[in-house]
Design a protein around this motif. Structure first.
Motif, PDB file in Angstrom:
ATOM      1  N   TYR A  39      23.334  64.501 -55.092  1.00 52.01           N
ATOM      2  CA  TYR A  39      23.646  64.366 -53.668  1.00 52.01           C
ATOM      3  C   TYR A  39      24.894  63.523 -53.485  1.00 52.01           C
ATOM      4  O   TYR A  39      24.962  62.406 -54.011  1.00 52.01           O
ATOM      5  CB  TYR A  39      22.481  63.695 -52.935  1.00 52.01           C
ATOM      6  CG  TYR A  39      21.226  64.532 -52.875  1.00 52.01           C
ATOM      7  CD1 TYR A  39      20.899  65.229 -51.724  1.00 52.01           C
ATOM      8  CD2 TYR A  39      20.374  64.634 -53.968  1.00 52.01           C
ATOM      9  CE1 TYR A  39      19.748  66.001 -51.657  1.00 52.01           C
ATOM     10  CE2 TYR A  39      19.221  65.397 -53.911  1.00 52.01           C
ATOM     11  CZ  TYR A  39      18.917  66.079 -52.756  1.00 52.01           C
ATOM     12  OH  TYR A  39      17.787  66.846 -52.690  1.00 52.01           O
ATOM     13  N   VAL A  40      25.850  64.020 -52.721  1.00 54.97           N
ATOM     14  CA  VAL A  40      27.040  63.246 -52.361  1.00 54.97           C
ATOM     15  C   VAL A  40      26.671  62.383 -51.157  1.00 54.97           C
ATOM     16  O   VAL A  40      26.179  62.890 -50.148  1.00 54.97           O
ATOM     17  CB  VAL A  40      28.224  64.166 -52.016  1.00 54.97           C
ATOM     18  CG1 VAL A  40      29.432  63.341 -51.578  1.00 54.97           C
ATOM     19  CG2 VAL A  40      28.582  65.048 -53.202  1.00 54.97           C
ATOM     20  N   THR A  41      26.888  61.065 -51.287  1.00 51.08           N
ATOM     21  CA  THR A  41      26.514  60.142 -50.220  1.00 51.08           C
ATOM     22  C   THR A  41      27.606  59.107 -49.993  1.00 51.08           C
ATOM     23  O   THR A  41      28.424  58.835 -50.888  1.00 51.08           O
ATOM     24  CB  THR A  41      25.202  59.404 -50.569  1.00 51.08           C
ATOM     25  OG1 THR A  41      25.405  58.624 -51.749  1.00 51.08           O
ATOM     26  CG2 THR A  41      24.057  60.380 -50.789  1.00 51.08           C
ATOM     27  N   ALA A  42      27.604  58.524 -48.811  1.00 51.98           N
ATOM     28  CA  ALA A  42      28.544  57.453 -48.487  1.00 51.98           C
ATOM     29  C   ALA A  42      28.058  56.154 -49.124  1.00 51.98           C
ATOM     30  O   ALA A  42      26.866  55.972 -49.346  1.00 51.98           O
ATOM     31  CB  ALA A  42      28.641  57.298 -46.973  1.00 51.98           C
ATOM     32  N   PRO A  43      28.970  55.227 -49.406  1.00 48.39           N
ATOM     33  CA  PRO A  43      28.550  53.919 -49.902  1.00 48.39           C
ATOM     34  C   PRO A  43      27.589  53.263 -48.922  1.00 48.39           C
ATOM     35  O   PRO A  43      27.686  53.464 -47.708  1.00 48.39           O
ATOM     36  CB  PRO A  43      29.856  53.125 -49.991  1.00 48.39           C
ATOM     37  CG  PRO A  43      30.922  54.163 -50.097  1.00 48.39           C
ATOM     38  CD  PRO A  43      30.425  55.336 -49.296  1.00 48.39           C
TER      39      PRO A  43
END
Length: 152
Positions: A39-43
């Motif tokens: 999953y690509v996620t924000a910091p």
């Protein structure tokens, strides 16, 4: 014992970092029986121009919780992680491996708290975890991972 680990990376070849971590977990901790999608996620908890790639895995292990912790930290160091987050000060990292659940064990020591105390507040943990363990019940909150994910 079924152990659930959360994985994250936001530096370098992120996909390769996660695959290498999973290989090392399989070799040093126990058989990886399931692995979520990536999953690509924000910091979370700090600012960075680098997005994260997160995943969760289930491992069958005969190690104690403290041995699993030691092995995950050793894998992090071997893969190039030089510092851990301290007192809520987060930073970019090549790899992060968090021990989320160790069966239904509840543990609170200076070195290790189980289940992971912030896991249910973090979508980047709950999304991959609910994918591979939707019916697993949080030992403290008494809710399934699927339910906790939906509360995000």
């Amino acid at each position: 014992m079924k152990v659930y680990l959360g994985l994250g990376t936001n530096l370098g070849d992120k996909e390769a970092n996660l695959h290498t971590a999973v290989q090392q977990i399989n070799m040093r901790i126990g058989k990886v029986t399931s692995l979520s999608a990536f999953y690509v996620t924000a910091p979370w908890g700090f600012s960075s121009e680098h997005s994260f790639l997160n995943a969760a895995c289930c491992v069958d292990t005969s190690l104690s919780p403290f041995e699993v912790l030691e092995k995950t930290q050793s894998i992090e160091r071997d893969l190039g992680r030089t510092k851990k987050s301290v007192d809520g000060n987060y930073s970019d990292r090549l790899i992060d491996i968090d021990l989320l659940l160790y069966g239904d064990l509840i543990l609170d020591t200076p070195a290790l708290t189980l289940p992971h105390p912030l896991m249910h507040e973090r979508r980047f943990v709950m999304e991959p975890l609910a994918e591979i363990a939707p019916k697993v019940v949080h030992p403290v909150l008494k809710q399934t991972m699927e339910y906790l994910k939906q509360q995000q």
